[in-house]
Write a protein that holds these residues in place. Sequence first.
Motif, PDB file in Angstrom:
ATOM      1  N   ASP A 158       5.129   0.293  -0.739  1.00  0.00           N
ATOM      2  CA  ASP A 158       6.449   0.347  -1.192  1.00  0.00           C
ATOM      3  C   ASP A 158       7.562   1.414  -0.494  1.00  0.00           C
ATOM      4  O   ASP A 158       8.126   2.067  -1.267  1.00  0.00           O
ATOM      5  N   ARG A 169      -0.837  -0.242  -6.345  1.00  0.00           N
ATOM      6  CA  ARG A 169      -0.276   0.933  -5.659  1.00  0.00           C
ATOM      7  C   ARG A 169      -0.276   2.111  -6.160  1.00  0.00           C
ATOM      8  O   ARG A 169      -0.467   3.254  -5.636  1.00  0.00           O
ATOM      9  N   GLN A 211       4.978  -3.553   1.880  1.00  0.00           N
ATOM     10  CA  GLN A 211       4.190  -4.440   0.633  1.00  0.00           C
ATOM     11  C   GLN A 211       3.153  -3.417  -0.117  1.00  0.00           C
ATOM     12  O   GLN A 211       2.825  -3.251  -1.107  1.00  0.00           O
TER      13      GLN A 211
END
Length: 176
Positions: free
Chosen positions: A141, A75, A138
């Motif tokens: 975030d 991420r 997911q």
Amino acid sequence: MARNDLTRVLAQAGLEPITPREACTALDDTLAGGHQFLGTGRVNWTAAYRLLPTVQTPRLTALLPALVEDQGLSREEVLAALAGMPAEEALQVIADTVTQLFAKVLTMPPEQLDHRRRLDEYGVDSLMATELLVTLRQQYDIDIPPMEILRSDGTIADLARIVHLRLGLGSAQSAG
């Protein structure tokens, strides 16, 4: 590490050095928080996942950042890449990702999805919408309340603008 020239070897494994200040701050936080165990470091999860397959075991996957599907990026790496793009390009990348995620929810090819068509026109029910929002959480975030989707235009392009804004990459004006 530097004395033994381990920095390069560890970086290949996805472990990058931290500064003494970062180490001392982590130690202070650990002592003040009463934690029994704590690991501090800067990890390139893409490299770590490739080199250390054991980090992909079910026991550890819940503790580690998920890689963005099909890209092999964490991420953090995706956010850094999006932040380095012009706003329109970042919005397009996010819209393409939302399209992929939405296509999985609908179990249909992503090519059949139009970024300007309302999501409810695809027959989305509340469970499917929830699945999409959980997947976005997911992936990026971030939390997007269902009411925010209902108040919006409800398109993939609009959802991409909301994600872009929630990631701190755009202003309210660019998001709407």
